[in-house]
Design an enzyme around this catalytic site. Structure first.
Site, PDB file in Angstrom:
ATOM      1  CG  ASP A 105      -5.141  -3.848 -50.213  1.00 23.92           C
ATOM      2  OD1 ASP A 105      -4.530  -3.129 -51.028  1.00 23.92           O
ATOM      3  OD2 ASP A 105      -5.628  -4.951 -50.518  1.00 23.92           O
TER       4      ASP A 105
ATOM      5  CE  LYS B 131      -3.983  -5.095 -53.654  1.00 22.33           C
ATOM      6  NZ  LYS B 131      -5.222  -5.761 -53.214  1.00 22.33           N
TER       7      LYS B 131
ATOM      8  CB  CYS C 182      -3.757  -8.123 -50.063  1.00 24.70           C
ATOM      9  SG  CYS C 182      -5.312  -8.263 -50.989  1.00 24.70           S
TER      10      CYS C 182
END
Ligand code: VGL
Ligand code: ZN
Length: 202
Positions: free
Chosen positions: A12, A110, A155
């Protein structure tokens, strides 16, 4: 020298998690140079990309009377409510422009199902819906993973814990990660990962 079974997992590294973004992580952009420097050392580089519809259930804006960083209950348990971030197709969802995304051999998106958040690169937050990353890594013989990116305590943490559970050798490159740190969540995340056997590379 490249190790044939070693993959770099870049979690990310997107505009919304960098300074100026909707869910900015302090120093989020500082992970870019060390990540770019590490990419050539690995047999494969995988990027993850948080990728939400604009009415995603993890957004506080979807819950009357709730503010960002409040908690709520959803079918799979507790859920932090976030500012709207990483909306599909938005500039905030793009990778940081200095990240060497060209070198990535796989991009895993995701969090694209409206009703379910997905922190981990492997499973959504119901802990059962797979992203497909496990199968990709196994079929390429990539059994040693080094995790980098944002955010260390969300994450990256969830990805590391799932990777251990799935039997991968898991490393965390600390200088290539930054955390959100809500109520001590960063030190709690580090303790959890160490206890699970994640090798912390300082
Ligand atoms: C993340 C909160 C919400 C992360 C993603 O990348 O750590 N955190 N969505
Ligand atoms: Zn998200």
């Amino acid at each position: 020298m490249k190790t044939a079974n070693a993959a770099l997992i870049v979690v990310d590294v997107q505009n919304d998690f960098c300074p100026g973004g909707a869910l900015a992580v302090a120093g989020g952009d500082e992970v870019v140079p060390p990540i770019n420097a590490m990419i050539p050392e690995f047999a494969a580089c995988v990027l993850t990309q948080d990728w939400h519809p604009s009415d995603h259930t993890s957004f506080a804006s979807q819950h009357t009377g709730k503010a960002p960083f409040d908690m709520t209950k959803v079918a799979y348990g507790d859920q932090v409510l976030w500012p709207d971030h990483c909306v599909q197709g938005s500039t905030g969802a793009e990778f940081h422009s200095d990240l060497n995304a060209v070198a990535a051999e796989l991009i895993i998106r995701k969090g694209f199902r409206r009703g379910i958040d997905s922190y981990s690169a492997f499973f959504e937050n119901d802990q059962t819906t797979p992203t497909g990353l496990e199968g990709y890594l196994r079929s390429r013989g990539l059994s040693s993973l080094t995790l980098t990116g944002l955010a260390t305590d969300f994450c990256v943490l969830y990805s590391a814990m799932d990777a251990v559970k799935l039997g991968f050798d898991v490393h965390l490159a600390l200088n290539a990660c930054r955390g959100i740190d809500m109520d001590g969540s960063l030190s709690a995340a580090m303790e959890k990962m160490k206890a699970a056997g994640v090798v912390i590379l300082e």
